[in-house]
Design an enzyme around this catalytic site. Structure first.
Site, PDB file in Angstrom:
ATOM      1  N   LYS A   1       0.838  -1.199   0.000  1.00 20.88           N
ATOM      2  CA  LYS A   1       0.000   0.000   0.000  1.00 20.88           C
ATOM      3  C   LYS A   1       0.878   1.256   0.000  1.00 20.88           C
ATOM      4  O   LYS A   1       0.631   2.222  -0.726  1.00 20.88           O
ATOM      5  CB  LYS A   1      -0.860  -0.036   1.278  1.00 20.88           C
ATOM      6  CG  LYS A   1      -2.199   0.626   1.147  1.00 20.88           C
ATOM      7  CD  LYS A   1      -2.975   0.505   2.434  1.00 20.88           C
ATOM      8  CE  LYS A   1      -3.953  -0.643   2.405  1.00 20.88           C
ATOM      9  NZ  LYS A   1      -4.622  -0.839   3.707  1.00 20.88           N
TER      10      LYS A   1
ATOM     11  N   THR B   1     -11.560  -0.900  12.305  1.00 23.90           N
ATOM     12  CA  THR B   1     -12.095  -1.616  13.469  1.00 23.90           C
ATOM     13  C   THR B   1     -13.123  -2.624  12.953  1.00 23.90           C
ATOM     14  O   THR B   1     -14.321  -2.416  13.099  1.00 23.90           O
ATOM     15  CB  THR B   1     -12.765  -0.643  14.465  1.00 23.90           C
ATOM     16  OG1 THR B   1     -13.685   0.194  13.742  1.00 23.90           O
ATOM     17  CG2 THR B   1     -11.750   0.227  15.170  1.00 23.90           C
TER      18      THR B   1
ATOM     19  N   GLY C   1     -24.794  -2.679   2.957  1.00 29.85           N
ATOM     20  CA  GLY C   1     -23.611  -3.506   3.189  1.00 29.85           C
ATOM     21  C   GLY C   1     -22.430  -2.599   3.398  1.00 29.85           C
ATOM     22  O   GLY C   1     -22.584  -1.449   3.816  1.00 29.85           O
TER      23      GLY C   1
ATOM     24  N   CYS D   1     -18.921  -0.551   6.953  1.00 28.76           N
ATOM     25  CA  CYS D   1     -19.281   0.329   8.077  1.00 28.76           C
ATOM     26  C   CYS D   1     -20.634  -0.010   8.708  1.00 28.76           C
ATOM     27  O   CYS D   1     -20.686  -0.501   9.835  1.00 28.76           O
ATOM     28  CB  CYS D   1     -19.268   1.776   7.613  1.00 28.76           C
ATOM     29  SG  CYS D   1     -17.658   2.246   6.966  1.00 28.76           S
TER      30      CYS D   1
HETATM   31  C1  UGA Z   1     -21.504   5.073   5.706  1.00 26.15           C
HETATM   32  C2  UGA Z   1     -22.088   6.401   6.173  1.00 26.15           C
HETATM   33  O1  UGA Z   1     -23.044   6.865   5.208  1.00 26.15           O
HETATM   34  C3  UGA Z   1     -20.988   7.448   6.352  1.00 26.15           C
HETATM   35  O2  UGA Z   1     -21.531   8.659   6.844  1.00 26.15           O
HETATM   36  C4  UGA Z   1     -19.965   6.900   7.333  1.00 26.15           C
HETATM   37  O3  UGA Z   1     -18.881   7.803   7.505  1.00 26.15           O
HETATM   38  C5  UGA Z   1     -19.411   5.580   6.808  1.00 26.15           C
HETATM   39  O4  UGA Z   1     -20.499   4.653   6.635  1.00 26.15           O
HETATM   40  C6  UGA Z   1     -18.440   5.058   7.808  1.00 26.15           C
HETATM   41  O5  UGA Z   1     -18.830   4.722   8.923  1.00 26.15           O
HETATM   42  O6  UGA Z   1     -17.225   5.082   7.530  1.00 26.15           O
HETATM   43  P1  UGA Z   1     -20.651   4.148   3.335  1.00 26.15           P
HETATM   44  O7  UGA Z   1     -20.426   2.849   4.042  1.00 26.15           O
HETATM   45  O8  UGA Z   1     -19.616   4.697   2.422  1.00 26.15           O
HETATM   46  O9  UGA Z   1     -20.912   5.304   4.428  1.00 26.15           O
HETATM   47  O10 UGA Z   1     -21.959   3.970   2.466  1.00 26.15           O
HETATM   48  P2  UGA Z   1     -23.462   4.533   2.447  1.00 26.15           P
HETATM   49  O11 UGA Z   1     -23.576   5.536   1.369  1.00 26.15           O
HETATM   50  O12 UGA Z   1     -23.919   4.914   3.789  1.00 26.15           O
HETATM   51  O13 UGA Z   1     -24.233   3.226   1.991  1.00 26.15           O
HETATM   52  C7  UGA Z   1     -24.234   2.068   2.829  1.00 26.15           C
HETATM   53  C8  UGA Z   1     -25.070   0.982   2.230  1.00 26.15           C
HETATM   54  O14 UGA Z   1     -26.452   1.323   2.289  1.00 26.15           O
HETATM   55  C9  UGA Z   1     -24.783   0.669   0.768  1.00 26.15           C
HETATM   56  O15 UGA Z   1     -24.760  -0.735   0.596  1.00 26.15           O
HETATM   57  C10 UGA Z   1     -25.942   1.305   0.033  1.00 26.15           C
HETATM   58  O16 UGA Z   1     -26.215   0.675  -1.182  1.00 26.15           O
HETATM   59  C11 UGA Z   1     -27.057   1.104   1.029  1.00 26.15           C
HETATM   60  N1  UGA Z   1     -28.182   2.064   0.899  1.00 26.15           N
HETATM   61  C12 UGA Z   1     -27.973   3.388   1.085  1.00 26.15           C
HETATM   62  C13 UGA Z   1     -29.458   1.589   0.632  1.00 26.15           C
HETATM   63  O17 UGA Z   1     -29.676   0.369   0.479  1.00 26.15           O
HETATM   64  N2  UGA Z   1     -30.483   2.470   0.549  1.00 26.15           N
HETATM   65  C14 UGA Z   1     -30.304   3.800   0.718  1.00 26.15           C
HETATM   66  O18 UGA Z   1     -31.297   4.550   0.632  1.00 26.15           O
HETATM   67  C15 UGA Z   1     -29.018   4.272   0.984  1.00 26.15           C
END
Ligand code: UGA
Length: 437
Positions: free
Chosen positions: A35, A85, A261, A264
């Protein structure tokens, strides 16, 4: 300022590049030699829009370097801990090995007055524990908990222009000496009007757990509505449009589909439940168990719907899965619902071919038993059914007429409810969405 960023994964690599962009002199440290080699040549070790351009831009200024040598932290004023984590194997709690290892490797290199800043998502109570270690090492140094809220796929913009900053300091006071130091680090976005809140350590840690729990709950809420819509013949997308027009509810994060998924939300809600249990507050979060269960049920539901779509049997059916990443604009496949569904279909006798514009390499490492195809048109050739499971722009814009001659049977399951059912049906396809009649 001179800044250390420990851990150069999805969070740290972006943070390091963005801190250099803000004008600081940054050294990124990671134990992974490969990396560090890639980052040192301004190559992003994962796909994140805009990151590679930013790495090139800031490395030309000489303000950003990478190393595996922790002693490079000596001489920095601020040290960010950005390591992962993950969920512990076989348990709900968070695995703190990397945070603890990063802290103990860093501490011998800090100097009086340095500020150690935790950004990783941790169980509440971690900051107080690490603050004590920092104080034991250097009584004039401080630990701040500064949770990160970036979304993969938007990480650069979310880091440079976040919604808010949260600083958790030992006494929760604006006058704490570490507050002014972090204000200097974030002077540019603060100057542009980004709000910041100063809290005590546990509140800052809980802000992050609460935010991700709320987002997960919102998604599972609409997916629960999708189940009721399926049972009653209603349409969850119209329902979401209508309830989302109420400002108090809002339309964001109300996209029903195959569920959430990634690295996070799933592990964060589980770690939060585990921590609440340890604190004797488990009852407060039992609803998150339901949030998790609704989410996992979506995956089973898609397998069942695919079976229905394939005339009642999956045996020998050629299924093409469009999308392997847990969300578009990312190559991250950690806990990807798309891949989990692909694997279940394969186990039940289907011949599954998975395609994705960015995530196939990572997907193949996790699920070597699946078949992967770079070329989407190859992947769909002679398919008995297509499953759109990650809503990449190119899949949203697919032309139903152009695909007709390629597939064996024109059947599509839209796992993200992003296609226009009328258009696909008019072109002769059997269309199924989730939570829609
Ligand atoms: C999430 C949070 O949104 C961030 O604010 C946070 O900083 C991050 O986790 C973290 O803890 O590091 P992320 O995992 O990048 O961010 O993705 P999201 O955009 O939140 O989406 C998460 C999942 O939910 C994806 O699989 C997405 O497809 C799904 N999702 C999202 C849905 O099924 N429906 C929705 O309406 C929105």
């Amino acid at each position: 300022m001179r800044i250390t960023v420990i851990g150069c994964g999805y969070l740290g690599a972006v943070h390091a590049a963005c801190m250099a962009k803000l004008g600081h002199e940054v050294v990124g440290i990671d134990v992974d030699d490969q990396k560090i080699r890639e980052l040192s040549s301004a190559r992003a070790p994962f796909y994140e829009p805009g990151l590679e351009e930013l790495l090139r831009e800031v490395q030309e200024t000489g303000r950003l370097t990478f190393t595996t040598d922790m002693s490079a932290a000596a001489g920095s004023d601020v040290h960010f801990i950005c390591v992962g984590t993950p969920q512990k194997k076989g348990e709900n709690g968070a695995d703190m090995t990397y945070v603890d290892a990063a802290a103990s490797a860093l501490l011998p290199h800090i100097s009086p007055g340095d500020v150690v800043v935790g950004k990783s998502t941790v169980p509440v109570g971690t900051a107080a524990r690490l603050a004590q270690l920092v104080q034991d090492q250097e009584p004039t140094s401080h630990l701040v908990w500064n949770p990160e809220f970036l979304r993969e796929g938007h990480a650069v913009a979310d880091t440079l222009q976040p919604d808010r900053f949260v600083y958790g300091v030992s006494d929760g006071s604006e006058d704490h000496p570490a507050v002014a130091v972090l204000d200097d680090v974030y002077a540019v976005p603060l100057g542009a009007g980004t709000p910041r809140l100063v809290t005590d350590h546990p509140t800052a840690e809980l802000v992050k757990a609460a935010a991700n729990s709320f987002l997960a709950t919102k998604i599972s809420f609409i997916n629960a509505m999708a189940e009721v819509c399926e049972a009653s013949g209603a349409d969850v997308t119209r329902l979401a449009d209508a309830i989302g027009m109420d400002d108090r509810i809002g339309r964001k994060f109300l996209h029903a589909g195959i569920g959430f998924g990634g690295g996070c939300l799933p592990k964060d809600i589980r770690a939060f439940m585990a921590r609440a249990g340890e604190l004797g507050a488990d009852q407060a979060l039992t609803f998150l168990r339901e949030v998790d269960a609704i989410n996992m049920r979506r995956r089973t539901r898609v397998v069942e719907l695919t079976r229905e779509l394939c005339d009642g049997t999956l045996l020998g059916k050629r299924i093409t899965v469009l999308g392997a990443a847990f969300k578009p604009e990312s190559d991250d496949v950690r806990d990807s619902p798309a891949l989990s569904i692909a694997a279940q279909l394969q186990l039940q006798g289907a011949v599954v071919s998975v395609t994705d514009p960015k995530a196939l390499e990572n997907a193949a490492k996790r699920f070597p038993e699946l078949q992967f195809e770079d070329d989407m048109y190859e992947a769909i050739t002679k398919a008995d059914a297509l499953l759109l499971l990650t809503e990449w722009e190119q899949y949203r814009n697919l032309d139903p007429y152009a695909l007709l001659s390629r597939v064996a049977s024109p059947r599509i399951l839209d796992g993200r409810n992003v296609l226009d059912p009328e258009k696909w049906r008019a072109a002769g396809w059997t269309y199924r969405g989730l939570g829609r009649a």
